[in-house]
Design an enzyme around this catalytic site. Structure first.
Site, PDB file in Angstrom:
ATOM      1  CB  CYS A   1      -0.952   0.097   1.198  1.00 18.99           C
ATOM      2  SG  CYS A   1      -2.095  -1.272   1.308  1.00 18.99           S
TER       3      CYS A   1
ATOM      4  NE  ARG B   1       4.557   1.706  -0.385  1.00 19.73           N
ATOM      5  CZ  ARG B   1       5.679   1.451   0.257  1.00 19.73           C
ATOM      6  NH1 ARG B   1       6.831   1.754  -0.281  1.00 19.73           N
ATOM      7  NH2 ARG B   1       5.666   0.901   1.449  1.00 19.73           N
TER       8      ARG B   1
ATOM      9  CD1 TRP C   1      -0.625  -6.054  -3.602  1.00 20.92           C
ATOM     10  CD2 TRP C   1      -0.648  -6.815  -1.493  1.00 20.92           C
ATOM     11  NE1 TRP C   1      -0.324  -7.396  -3.642  1.00 20.92           N
ATOM     12  CE2 TRP C   1      -0.329  -7.894  -2.360  1.00 20.92           C
ATOM     13  CE3 TRP C   1      -0.709  -7.071  -0.125  1.00 20.92           C
ATOM     14  CZ2 TRP C   1      -0.084  -9.187  -1.905  1.00 20.92           C
ATOM     15  CZ3 TRP C   1      -0.469  -8.355   0.331  1.00 20.92           C
ATOM     16  CH2 TRP C   1      -0.160  -9.397  -0.550  1.00 20.92           C
TER      17      TRP C   1
ATOM     18  CG  ASN D   1       1.874   0.558   4.203  1.00 23.10           C
ATOM     19  OD1 ASN D   1       1.511  -0.598   3.968  1.00 23.10           O
ATOM     20  ND2 ASN D   1       3.128   0.950   4.069  1.00 23.10           N
ATOM     21  N   GLY D   2      -0.117  -1.213   6.438  1.00 22.92           N
ATOM     22  CA  GLY D   2       0.303  -2.125   7.505  1.00 22.92           C
ATOM     23  C   GLY D   2      -0.797  -3.123   7.797  1.00 22.92           C
TER      24      GLY D   2
ATOM     25  CD  GLU E   1      15.986 -12.220 -10.984  1.00 16.87           C
ATOM     26  OE1 GLU E   1      15.525 -12.739  -9.966  1.00 16.87           O
ATOM     27  OE2 GLU E   1      15.550 -11.135 -11.436  1.00 16.87           O
TER      28      GLU E   1
ATOM     29  CE  LYS F   1      12.421 -10.387 -12.412  1.00 16.82           C
ATOM     30  NZ  LYS F   1      13.105  -9.883 -11.298  1.00 16.82           N
TER      31      LYS F   1
ATOM     32  CD  GLU G   1       8.642 -10.626 -10.642  1.00 21.43           C
ATOM     33  OE1 GLU G   1       8.077 -10.251  -9.620  1.00 21.43           O
ATOM     34  OE2 GLU G   1       9.863 -10.452 -10.836  1.00 21.43           O
TER      35      GLU G   1
ATOM     36  CG  HIS H   1      18.781 -37.007 -10.417  1.00 16.18           C
ATOM     37  ND1 HIS H   1      19.282 -38.270 -10.199  1.00 16.18           N
ATOM     38  CD2 HIS H   1      19.820 -36.264 -10.881  1.00 16.18           C
ATOM     39  CE1 HIS H   1      20.578 -38.293 -10.488  1.00 16.18           C
ATOM     40  NE2 HIS H   1      20.923 -37.076 -10.913  1.00 16.18           N
TER      41      HIS H   1
ATOM     42  CE  LYS I   1      10.738  -2.124  -7.230  1.00 20.41           C
ATOM     43  NZ  LYS I   1      11.053  -3.395  -7.902  1.00 20.41           N
TER      44      LYS I   1
HETATM   45  O1  M6R Z   1      12.754  -4.840  -1.667  1.00 22.85           O
HETATM   46  P1  M6R Z   1      13.343  -6.203  -1.602  1.00 22.85           P
HETATM   47  O2  M6R Z   1      14.569  -6.337  -2.451  1.00 22.85           O
HETATM   48  O3  M6R Z   1      13.604  -6.675  -0.206  1.00 22.85           O
HETATM   49  O4  M6R Z   1      12.253  -7.150  -2.242  1.00 22.85           O
HETATM   50  C1  M6R Z   1      12.446  -8.540  -2.281  1.00 22.85           C
HETATM   51  C2  M6R Z   1      11.472  -9.197  -3.211  1.00 22.85           C
HETATM   52  O5  M6R Z   1      10.160  -8.941  -2.823  1.00 22.85           O
HETATM   53  C3  M6R Z   1      11.640  -8.732  -4.655  1.00 22.85           C
HETATM   54  O6  M6R Z   1      12.941  -8.933  -5.112  1.00 22.85           O
HETATM   55  C4  M6R Z   1      10.665  -9.495  -5.591  1.00 22.85           C
HETATM   56  O7  M6R Z   1      11.007 -10.834  -5.647  1.00 22.85           O
HETATM   57  C5  M6R Z   1      10.635  -8.863  -6.979  1.00 22.85           C
HETATM   58  N1  M6R Z   1       9.294  -8.593  -7.354  1.00 22.85           N
HETATM   59  C6  M6R Z   1      11.175  -9.743  -8.037  1.00 22.85           C
HETATM   60  O8  M6R Z   1      11.194  -9.132  -9.283  1.00 22.85           O
END
Ligand code: M6R
Length: 606
Positions: free
Chosen positions: A2, A27, A75, A99-100, A479, A483, A486, A502, A601
């Site tokens: 949020c 956010r 969110w 937010n929280g 990674e 990507k 998501e 395996h 994010k």
């Molecule tokens: O702000 P942070 O780096 O701690 O966030 C960690 C993850 O939430 C963040 O890297 C997330 O996996 C991304 N959306 C990936 O692209």
């Protein structure tokens, strides 16, 4: 998660709030809302809707001249994505954004007999009703009483009906930054990007304080009424860094920003081709006598940690454990005072990572965080911080933040190698010299964007994909797969190439795309054998390697070549391809890569 914002000043606030919310949308983008003192009187109006800030904009009056208001982009945690659950929430004399998470909202409903006052399913509305129940005309007393009853995390911006022109803020854990300028008034938000065009100077609102915002003043006091002088910080980027700058999406803009971001991150940390953290106030003693390392992070940040861990352990023989923060924080930490703990986070606010850091600090004072956002909680609470200078990363999918985290891990690796005696000065210099060629090498990859876009079209129709590789390539595969998942919602799994047979190879069938990373010369022939195994079972292979030409073209369907570079640094070239594959798959499917479904994010709930 949020995003919240508040402004009281001398000019109409509505558009400033809406623009700020649009920049906070990363956010959370389930719903959006604003509240303001209509005609600057004691009447508070609320506009809110499920959907994005653009939907909110469409329902806002053009003639709103109020100079004081608050806003929210959500969110969803408690309650679905509905208009009623959107913030701001107004109960009696109180209107607020939050937010929280309020953990004890059920208890608050009972204790204050709030059931009949609630129209939403949110914990936030319960908080608003609790503030209202405790309000007898004095905002400060009301806030003190209410927050002492709340369990959980919160950042609140509150407007009280009989206090036009004033906003009251308080927070526990959840972030809030603020700024005051004579010209424009008082600003507060979850993140500086929301009001960067009005002030490059800001402060973190201290926890357990109350901030009083007026058009011509901003004061902070602790819960005993004692004035607190906030510590101002300055950022060196401006509003253009938080805009798309002609690119269709933030994500592709941020992919293109990587060479410059890497330069910024390494520039001041290299002296005479050796790593130097003097300007960061990180003493060499931090790296001396390190017996073992633990790297803690979530998501992409953890995958960056993985890359550093594999380098450090394999090159220097220092045992490195990479931990998912949400697991680490509920496990028994096996750390001693000679353990070096590295915490990696773009936002510096990820709650699991923050709590894991707090736990690690009970065992060792050798904690170092790699953080992008200046002054964030993780940066402040770790013993040392190495800022990664990615600049603001707005797209939910992390790209430039990842590569600067990896390069920062490599700087740390070089320093550890040198202090442990495993690296000679000459070896270290050679390593750092290669590091300095990375921005240019990445630029070459970026210049071929069109080819990559054409070659990866096929991904758009895929339901399942695999990313395979060995060594650093395996770490990158994780990674790459994240990507793709998501932002395109295509199922992707990362596998160590030698492990497929395996079990998982049973899933390879005709036409399944396999992105095969073969950039590591030390295991090249091994990974090529593994690629043959999937090709023989009908996989559609996209091979990423340093071969100018493939001797046996039958092993792949598409070959993406990366320029020759030392094994350790191939990740910086190959990652650009992984990012673009994901980006164009997302675009091809008609998704919005900047705002993937269900995600936000900054993950500030556990
Ligand atoms: O702000 P942070 O780096 O701690 O966030 C960690 C993850 O939430 C963040 O890297 C997330 O996996 C991304 N959306 C990936 O692209």
């Amino acid at each position: 998660m949020c995003g919240i914002i508040g402004l009281t000043g001398h000019n109409p606030s509505q558009n400033i709030l809406l623009d700020g919310l649009a920049r906070l949308e990363y956010r959370g983008y389930d719903s959006a809302g604003i509240a303001f003192f209509r005609d600057n009187s004691g009447h508070i109006s609320v506009r809110k809707t499920a959907g994005k800030v653009s939907d909110l904009r469409a329902i806002c009056d053009d003639d709103n001249t109020s100079t004081c208001g608050i806003g929210h982009s959500r969110w969803a945690t408690h309650g679905g994505v509905t208009n009623a659950n959107a913030h701001p929430h107004k109960v009696g004399n109180v209107t607020l954004v939050h937010n929280g998470i309020i953990e004890n909202y059920h208890d608050l409903i009972k204790e204050f007999n709030l059931q009949d006052k609630l129209v939403s399913e949110t914990d936030t509305e319960v908080a608003a009703a609790t503030f209202d129940a405790n309000y007898d005309g004095d905002p400060i007393e009301c806030i003190k009483k209410t927050v002492s009853k709340i369990h959980g995390t919160f950042a609140f911006c509150i407007m009280f009906k009989n206090r036009p022109g004033e906003i009251y803020c308080t927070r526990r854990v959840s972030p809030l930054v603020a700024a005051f300028t004579e010209k424009d008034g008082s600003f507060v938000a979850s993140d500086l990007t929301a009001f960067i065009e009005y002030s490059k100077q800001f402060f973190i609102v201290p926890e357990d304080t109350i901030m009083i915002m007026k058009a011509d003043s901003m004061t902070v006091q602790d819960m005993d009424g004692k004035e607190v002088t906030p510590e101002y910080m300055t950022v060196d980027w401006d509003v253009t860094a938080a805009q798309k700058d002609g690119y269709p999406h933030y994500m592709i803009k941020e992919i293109h920003e990587q060479p410059a971001a890497i330069k910024r991150t390494i520039m001041t940390r290299i002296k005479d081709d050796l790593p130097d953290f003097t300007e960061d106030n990180i003493p060499d003693s931090l790296f001396e006598g390190v017996t073992d390392m633990t790297i803690i992070a979530c998501g992409t940040a953890m995958y960056a940690g993985n890359m550093g861990a594999s380098l450090i352990q394999n090159k220097f023989g220092i045992p490195v454990n990479v931990c998912i923060a949400s697991e680490f924080r509920y496990e028994r930490p096996v750390l001693s005072e000679n353990s070096l703990v590295i915490v990696v986070s773009q936002s510096g606010e990820t709650i699991d990572t923050l709590e894991a850091l707090r736990l690690a600090k009970t065992k060792t004072q050798r904690t170092l965080s790699l953080v992008n956002v200046k002054g964030s909680s993780i940066a402040r609470e770790s013993n040392y911080v190495l800022y990664t200078h990615a600049g603001p990363e707005i797209a939910v999918a992390s790209t430039k933040a990842y590569t600067v985290q990896v390069v920062a891990m490599y700087l740390i690796a070089a320093k550890l190698g040198l202090t442990s005696g495993e690296f000679t000065e000459a070896e270290c210099k050679k390593f750092i010299q290669t590091m300095q060629t990375v921005p240019e090498a990445m630029q070459k990859m970026l210049d071929n964007e069109q080819d990559i876009e054409n070659l990866t079209r096929r991904m758009t129709n895929a339901e399942h994909t695999f990313y395979i590789g060995r060594g650093q390539d395996y770490r990158l595969a994780m990674e790459g797969a994240l990507k793709l998942k998501e932002i395109s919602y295509i199922h992707a799994e990362a596998y160590a190439a030698g492990e497929l047979k395996h079990g998982t190879i049973a899933l390879i069938s005709e036409g399944i795309p396999v992105i095969a990373l073969a950039t590591q010369q030390s295991v090249y022939s091994k990974v090529i054998s593994n690629i043959r195994e999937v090709k023989a079972r009908g996989a559609y292979v996209i091979l990423i390697s340093m071969d100018d030409e493939i001797t046996d073209p039958s092993i792949c369907d598409v070959h993406l070549n990366i320029p020759k570079i030392d094994d350790d640094f191939a990740v910086f070239e190959a990652v650009v391809l992984c990012q673009m594959i994901a980006y164009y798959a997302s675009i091809g499917k008609g998704c919005n890569p900047d705002q993937p479904r269900n995600l936000a994010k900054s993950v500030t709930v556990e």
